[in-house]
Design a protein around this motif. Structure first.
Motif, short mmCIF file in Angstrom:
data_model
loop_
_atom_site.label_atom_id
_atom_site.label_comp_id
_atom_site.label_asym_id
_atom_site.label_seq_id
_atom_site.Cartn_x
_atom_site.Cartn_y
_atom_site.Cartn_z
N VAL A 8 8.16 -1.75 -7.97
CA VAL A 8 7.01 -1.50 -7.09
C VAL A 8 5.76 -1.57 -7.96
N VAL A 9 4.81 -2.40 -7.58
CA VAL A 9 3.56 -2.53 -8.34
C VAL A 9 2.45 -1.90 -7.52
N GLY A 10 1.85 -0.85 -8.08
CA GLY A 10 0.88 -0.03 -7.34
C GLY A 10 1.63 1.17 -6.77
N CYS A 11 1.50 2.31 -7.44
CA CYS A 11 2.32 3.48 -7.08
C CYS A 11 1.43 4.62 -6.59
N GLY A 12 0.57 4.31 -5.63
CA GLY A 12 -0.28 5.34 -5.02
C GLY A 12 0.47 6.00 -3.88
N THR A 13 -0.25 6.28 -2.81
CA THR A 13 0.35 6.94 -1.65
C THR A 13 1.61 6.21 -1.19
N MET A 14 1.48 4.90 -0.98
CA MET A 14 2.59 4.13 -0.40
C MET A 14 3.64 3.76 -1.44
N GLY A 15 3.17 3.25 -2.58
CA GLY A 15 4.12 2.82 -3.61
C GLY A 15 5.02 3.95 -4.05
N VAL A 32 5.09 0.20 -11.49
CA VAL A 32 4.05 -0.28 -12.41
C VAL A 32 2.68 0.14 -11.90
N GLU A 33 1.90 0.72 -12.78
CA GLU A 33 0.52 1.11 -12.46
C GLU A 33 -0.44 0.40 -13.42
N GLY A 34 -1.74 0.55 -13.14
CA GLY A 34 -2.74 -0.18 -13.91
C GLY A 34 -2.90 0.32 -15.34
N ARG A 37 -2.19 6.29 -17.97
CA ARG A 37 -2.53 7.55 -17.30
C ARG A 37 -2.18 7.50 -15.80
N GLN A 38 -2.46 6.35 -15.19
CA GLN A 38 -2.12 6.21 -13.76
C GLN A 38 -0.60 6.21 -13.57
N ALA A 39 0.11 5.67 -14.57
CA ALA A 39 1.58 5.68 -14.48
C ALA A 39 2.09 7.12 -14.53
N ALA A 89 2.05 -2.89 -3.82
CA ALA A 89 1.36 -1.88 -3.00
C ALA A 89 0.08 -1.43 -3.69
N VAL A 90 -0.70 -2.42 -4.20
CA VAL A 90 -2.01 -2.08 -4.78
C VAL A 90 -3.03 -1.96 -3.65
N TYR A 91 -4.30 -1.73 -4.00
CA TYR A 91 -5.34 -1.54 -2.98
C TYR A 91 -5.39 -2.72 -2.00
N GLU A 92 -5.91 -2.44 -0.81
CA GLU A 92 -6.01 -3.47 0.23
C GLU A 92 -7.21 -4.39 -0.07
N ASP A 93 -7.08 -5.15 -1.13
CA ASP A 93 -8.16 -6.04 -1.59
C ASP A 93 -7.53 -7.40 -1.84
N SER A 116 4.82 -7.78 0.06
CA SER A 116 3.57 -7.03 0.02
C SER A 116 3.60 -5.96 1.10
N ASN A 117 3.05 -4.80 0.74
CA ASN A 117 2.94 -3.72 1.73
C ASN A 117 1.57 -3.79 2.43
N THR A 118 0.92 -4.94 2.34
CA THR A 118 -0.41 -5.05 2.96
C THR A 118 -0.40 -4.59 4.42
N ARG A 273 -6.95 12.97 2.66
CA ARG A 273 -6.02 13.94 2.05
C ARG A 273 -5.88 13.71 0.55
N LYS A 274 -5.82 12.43 0.15
CA LYS A 274 -5.52 12.14 -1.26
C LYS A 274 -6.61 12.60 -2.21
N THR A 275 -7.85 12.79 -1.73
CA THR A 275 -8.90 13.30 -2.62
C THR A 275 -9.27 14.74 -2.26
N1 LIG Z 1 -2.20 4.55 3.25
C1 LIG Z 1 -1.53 4.13 4.31
O1 LIG Z 1 -1.39 4.85 5.32
C2 LIG Z 1 -0.89 2.76 4.30
C3 LIG Z 1 0.11 2.49 5.23
C4 LIG Z 1 0.74 1.24 5.19
C5 LIG Z 1 0.32 0.29 4.25
N2 LIG Z 1 -0.67 0.59 3.37
C6 LIG Z 1 -1.04 -0.46 2.39
O2 LIG Z 1 -0.40 -0.17 1.17
C7 LIG Z 1 -1.22 -0.61 0.07
C8 LIG Z 1 -1.49 0.56 -0.85
O3 LIG Z 1 -2.14 1.58 -0.12
P1 LIG Z 1 -2.12 3.10 -0.62
O4 LIG Z 1 -2.54 3.93 0.53
O5 LIG Z 1 -0.85 3.40 -1.33
O6 LIG Z 1 -3.33 3.04 -1.69
P2 LIG Z 1 -3.60 4.02 -2.93
O7 LIG Z 1 -5.03 3.90 -3.22
O8 LIG Z 1 -3.00 5.36 -2.67
O9 LIG Z 1 -2.71 3.34 -4.10
C9 LIG Z 1 -2.99 2.09 -4.66
C10 LIG Z 1 -2.47 2.14 -6.10
O10 LIG Z 1 -2.55 0.83 -6.67
C11 LIG Z 1 -2.81 1.02 -8.04
N3 LIG Z 1 -3.32 -0.25 -8.60
C12 LIG Z 1 -4.52 -0.84 -8.38
N4 LIG Z 1 -4.57 -1.99 -9.08
C13 LIG Z 1 -3.41 -2.12 -9.74
C14 LIG Z 1 -2.88 -3.12 -10.62
N5 LIG Z 1 -3.58 -4.20 -10.96
N6 LIG Z 1 -1.62 -2.94 -11.10
C15 LIG Z 1 -0.89 -1.85 -10.76
N7 LIG Z 1 -1.35 -0.87 -9.94
C16 LIG Z 1 -2.59 -1.01 -9.43
C17 LIG Z 1 -3.84 2.14 -8.08
O11 LIG Z 1 -3.92 2.75 -9.36
C18 LIG Z 1 -3.28 3.08 -7.00
O12 LIG Z 1 -2.41 4.06 -7.55
C19 LIG Z 1 -2.46 -1.22 0.71
O13 LIG Z 1 -2.29 -2.60 0.85
C20 LIG Z 1 -2.54 -0.53 2.06
O14 LIG Z 1 -3.23 -1.30 3.02
C21 LIG Z 1 -1.28 1.80 3.36
#
Ligand SMILES: NC(=O)c1ccc[n+]([C@@H]2O[C@H](COP(=O)([O-])OP(=O)(O)OC[C@H]3O[C@@H](n4cnc5c(N)ncnc54)[C@H](O)[C@@H]3O)[C@@H](O)[C@H]2O)c1
Length: 286
Positions: A8-15, A32-34, A37-39, A89-93, A116-118, A273-275
């Motif tokens: 899983v690449v991007g381990c925030g809320t969803m990852g 995998v995180e960026g 510290r983020q890891a 599952a990185v940011y929606e960008d 992708s979890n986009t 919630r996350k902040t």
């Molecule tokens: N939050 C929701 O309710 C939800 C629901 C379904 C889908 N999604 C989608 O899931 C994806 C992630 O959303 P989220 O809510 O988990 O966001 P989030 O901000 O909680 O997590 C994103 C993570 O990606 C990491 N990241 C950024 N760039 C990176 C890189 N280059 N390599 C590795 N890690 C990197 C960040 O450090 C962060 O921990 C988005 O595409 C979002 O649209 C979100």
């Protein structure tokens, strides 16, 4: 194809939620995180998620412990080599996702799947950033991943039926209920829910009622678990904003223009919630 090794690449809320669910089902998962510290924060998020699920009596302490040890976290993307499936599952960008998917494509074996979890970005846009478009699919989990049954499996015009089936099987292995959906921006869920969330914010901006009252109307009058402001805070206001912007980009429909108030909260870093604070304030923020 059976998925045995997951990354899983991007381990925030969803990852971190996806890692939790997969590790609880017995898979070894690399997260995998960026940065390093983020890891470390991602590891803490996983352990908090497991503790919460344990607290709800859904898993035992032994299962939580075992799941935690099956997950490893790193800032080194090369650690995904050897994975059968990588979930991004990185940011929606869109530019960030294309860059990350292009890198993933160069590291994993040619037969591996990339998902992708986009929430809103067309899968074909992301698939085109790789050299394996037929093996790029959407696996759209819902928040919180441990609790929500739905996974939208997004197929594109070049998805083979056995690719789609492999993802459906994987979602079922995780005890989820997959629904196969075509690749339109927002898929089914967000195409319907995002305009609703934005309309609620606009209603507040017009002075129709305060946020609590709007939430009460929807929760009590329509039997929703929560109203639009609490749901936006749960999703993350930055994610709601980015979903709206991405769907506006695609549809050019004014319904998807992010409201001014939403932009202001995001610019202030009040993301929900996350902040610890978004439309509401939370004591138990993680
Ligand atoms: N939050 C929701 O309710 C939800 C629901 C379904 C889908 N999604 C989608 O899931 C994806 C992630 O959303 P989220 O809510 O988990 O966001 P989030 O901000 O909680 O997590 C994103 C993570 O990606 C990491 N990241 C950024 N760039 C990176 C890189 N280059 N390599 C590795 N890690 C990197 C960040 O450090 C962060 O921990 C988005 O595409 C979002 O649209 C979100």
């Amino acid at each position: 194809m059976q998925i045995k090794r997951l990354a899983v690449v991007g381990c925030g809320t969803m990852g971190s939620g996806i890692i939790q669910v997969a590790a609880t089902k017995g898979l070894e998962v690399v997260g995998v995180e960026g940065t390093r510290r983020q890891a470390e924060s991602a590891r803490a998020r996983l352990d908090e998620g497991l503790a919460a699920t344990l607290g709800r009596g859904k898993i035992t302490a032994e299962q939580a412990e075992a799941a935690s040890t099956r997950a490893t976290f790193t800032d080194n993307l090369d650690a995904i080599a050897g994975s059968d499936l990588v979930v991004e599952a990185v940011y929606e960008d869109v530019d960030l996702k294309k860059d990350v998917l292009g890198k993933i494509d160069k590291i994993v074996a040619p037969e591996a799947f990339i998902a992708s979890n986009t929430s809103t970005i067309p899968l074909v846009v992301l698939a085109a950033a790789t050299n394996r478009a037929p093996q790029v699919v959407g696996l759209h989990f819902f928040n919180p991943v441990a609790a929500m049954k739905l996974v939208e499996v997004i197929k594109t015009p070049v998805s083979e039926p056995d690719h789609v089936q492999a993802m459906v099987d994987f979602a079922r292995f995780l005890d989820k209920s997959p629904v196969v959906v075509n690749d339109v921006p927002g898929f089914v869920g967000n195409q319907l829910i995002v305009p609703y969330l934005l309309d609620a914010i606009r209603a507040y901006e017009r002075g129709v009622a305060d946020m609590e009252s709007i939430d009460d109307v929807i929760a009590l009058g329509f039997n929703h678990k929560m109203g639009p402001f609490r749901l936006s805070d749960l999703i993350g206001l930055d994610i709601v904003h980015d979903m709206a912007a991405s769907m506006y980009e695609e549809y050019q429909d004014p319904r998807f223009v992010p409201p001014v108030l939403l932009k202001q909260y995001v610019r202030l870093g009040l993301l929900g919630r996350k902040t610890g604070r978004g439309f509401y304030t939370y004591e138990d923020a993680s």
